[in-house]
Design a protein around this motif. Structure first.
Motif, short mmCIF file in Angstrom:
data_model
loop_
_atom_site.label_atom_id
_atom_site.label_comp_id
_atom_site.label_asym_id
_atom_site.label_seq_id
_atom_site.Cartn_x
_atom_site.Cartn_y
_atom_site.Cartn_z
N GLN A 52 6.18 -6.62 27.60
CA GLN A 52 6.56 -5.86 28.88
C GLN A 52 7.93 -6.50 29.48
N GLN A 53 8.78 -5.40 29.86
CA GLN A 53 9.82 -5.95 30.93
C GLN A 53 9.53 -5.83 32.23
N GLU A 112 7.18 -4.82 39.29
CA GLU A 112 7.07 -3.38 38.47
C GLU A 112 7.27 -4.04 36.91
N ARG A 113 6.40 -3.08 36.25
CA ARG A 113 6.36 -3.49 34.83
C ARG A 113 6.37 -2.37 33.85
N THR A 114 7.20 -2.47 32.88
CA THR A 114 7.27 -1.21 31.66
C THR A 114 7.02 -2.01 30.44
N THR A 115 6.56 -1.25 29.44
CA THR A 115 6.16 -1.70 28.15
C THR A 115 7.49 -1.65 27.38
#
Length: 536
Positions: free
Chosen positions: A347-348, A353-356
């Motif tokens: 993830q970033q 907040e996280r995003t793949t």
């Protein structure tokens, strides 16, 4: 992907840290940079007001309650065709070890100075670390909308106290506390375009900018404009123009004036960062060679963090990509064990907040989820083996024995202490004399102990009690000399769990000098951090 494509992607990256003395406005600047890059739509102050939210990068409960940054945060921002990887750092000196680790993962740093206070103790220490690690520094003189010192006086202090030649790329119109705008000098010092700032309500959105030529500026600002021009002419006479070679060598620093809270000068800081900060380059390995940017994937863990997702209690390893192209799902080799490491969950992180992450390139920071096998400083790689030098531990100055309040929760106690040690929240020391039920926690500052107590109680449900020890210094020693030192009064020898190294704890520097005088052959080496001797 070809080597040429990897080099092109690396050239788009700018990976930097925001560092300074506490209360200089690091987290506020972090939000202002994200706001100007359109990564967020509304900035909140460190202490939210009204319906404004807290700082984007401060996700931990204690951070939001105290209004300080306790742990570093990684934010990715796309801006002007570039990818900015912004690493915010702790806002208190007690957490400076985390800041030192972050400096191992960046290619440049933005150093904030308070316009009224100038260079402070923590600022001086961080400049030393940047110099030792050859990290180029861009200086941002913050809070120019509040009463402060003369701009020329601040530049003189930078040069005289730390030997860094300041090269302004803008210049304030109006004294500190009466900030009208800035004259854009550019990197040649020849510019004269004036940018006048207008506040927006609460500074929650971008400040309005009004651009005008010299004639219009003179009519609008009068004497303040004339004074700014006189000071700019003086800068020209003393040769304070930007020089790329000396900047990249860490000998000079581009300087900008602004105010992060009302978003004055933040856009120009972003532009300066994009134009001047270096993109990722080859990284030195443990054998003295270099891993080229275009080589197969490699990266180093510079931070471990757990508890970012309260619903899952997972553990994340933050990795700075050093070379090659990362693809989610690839199987890497863990250099410390030689075992394969799968990257299915990557993830970033943008604040909480996280995003793949599907792909990443040199300069990017990726977060590997459920990375229980990794520790700070570990190398991951694909293709030819590479091992990067370990990230040094900081010299602790505060020590306390930890014990579980509830003996029935000893397993949770053990698991929590081990995890906090792996994350680098504190250093954990042990000895056969004290036993595993009473580890010694070693910290740079006492607030680290508060974080440990908070997380042990809230995260691991194993409240602890701490008993402070009367030691203030730690030195590295050998097994042979450790036995002799342990028998002396005023010191104690323990083993650091993370790497097995023996440390001798000493009551104070006077006792250390007595031991060194009476036992000159004993090994008691100062601990180092990033090339900076942190001993007395």
């Amino acid at each position: 992907m070809t080597a040429t494509e990897v080099l092109a992607e690396a050239g788009r990256r700018r990976t930097f840290a925001v560092i300074s003395h506490p209360d200089a406005g690091k987290s506020t600047l972090t939000e202002a940079l994200a706001l100007h890059a359109a990564a967020i739509t509304s900035a909140g102050a460190v202490h939210g007001k009204g319906d404004r939210r807290g700082v984007t990068s401060d996700w931990m409960d204690m951070e939001q309650a105290r209004g300080i940054s306790i742990t570093s945060a990684a934010l990715r921002i796309d801006y002007s065709g570039r990818v900015l990887n912004l690493l915010d750092t702790p806002g208190h000196a007690d957490f400076s070890e985390d800041t030192y680790r972050v400096l191992s993962a960046v290619d440049a740093a933005i150093m904030l100075l308070d316009s009224a206070k100038g260079l402070e103790a923590q600022t001086l220490k961080l400049f030393d670390v940047c110099r030792a690690r050859k990290v180029p520094v861009i200086t941002f003189v913050n809070k120019w909308d509040r009463p402060g010192r003369e701009p020329l006086e601040l530049l003189d202090e930078i040069e005289q106290r730390i030997g860094l030649r300041p090269t302004p790329v803008n210049w304030p119109v109006g004294i500190a506390g009466d900030f009208r705008g800035v004259v854009e000098l550019g990197t040649g010092g020849e510019g004269r375009e004036y940018v006048k700032y207008h506040r927006t309500p609460g500074g929650a959105t971008k400040a309005e900018e009004e651009r005008m030529d010299a004639e219009a500026a003179a009519k609008t600002e009068g004497g303040a404009w004339d004074q700014a021009l006189e000071e700019i002419e003086l800068l020209g006479e003393i040769g304070a123009q930007y020089d790329e070679e000396s900047f990249l060598a860490g000998e000079s620093s581009p300087v900008l004036f602004g105010a992060a809270l009302p978003n004055f000068g933040v856009g120009e800081l972003l532009g300066t960062l994009v134009d001047l900060a270096p993109s990722p380059g080859p990284k030195a390995d443990e054998k003295g060679g270099e891993r080229p940017v275009e080589a197969p994937f490699s990266g180093q863990v510079f931070k471990m963090q757990a508890g970012m997702d309260k619903a899952h209690r997972d553990r994340m390893a933050f990795v700075r990509v050093s070379s090659g192209r990362f693809e989610r799902g690839m199987v890497l080799t863990h250099a410390a064990t030689g075992r394969p490491f799968a990257t299915k969950y990557t993830q970033q992180v943008f604040g909480s907040e996280r995003t793949t992450v599907e792909t990443a390139y040199p300069g990017d920071v990726i977060a590997l989820v459920n990375a229980a096998a990794l520790s700070v400083g570990d190398t991951l790689y694909e293709g030819p083996k590479v091992v990067f030098p370990p990230i040094p531990s900081f010299a602790p100055e505060h020590f306390a024995v930890a014990r579980a309040k509830d003996a029935g929760r000893y397993k949770q106690f053990q698991r929590g202490i081990a995890q906090l040690d792996a994350e680098g929240v504190v250093q954990v020391l042990s000895s056969d004399v004290r036993g595993e039920q009473a580890p010694v926690l070693a910290a740079v500052g006492p607030l680290q102990f508060e974080v440990v107590q908070h997380r042990m109680a809230e995260e691991f449900k194993a409240p602890i009690e701490l008993a402070n020890l009367d030691y203030t210094l730690a030195r590295r020693t050998t097994a042979e000399d450790g036995e002799r030192l342990h028998a002396l009064s005023g010191c104690e020898v323990l083993r650091r769990r993370s790497d097995g190294e023996l440390l001798v704890l000493v009551h104070n520097k006077w006792r250390l000098r007595v031991i060194e005088r009476e036992h000159p052959g004993l090994v008691m080496e100062p601990l180092l951090a990033g090339g900076v001797d942190t001993g007395e």
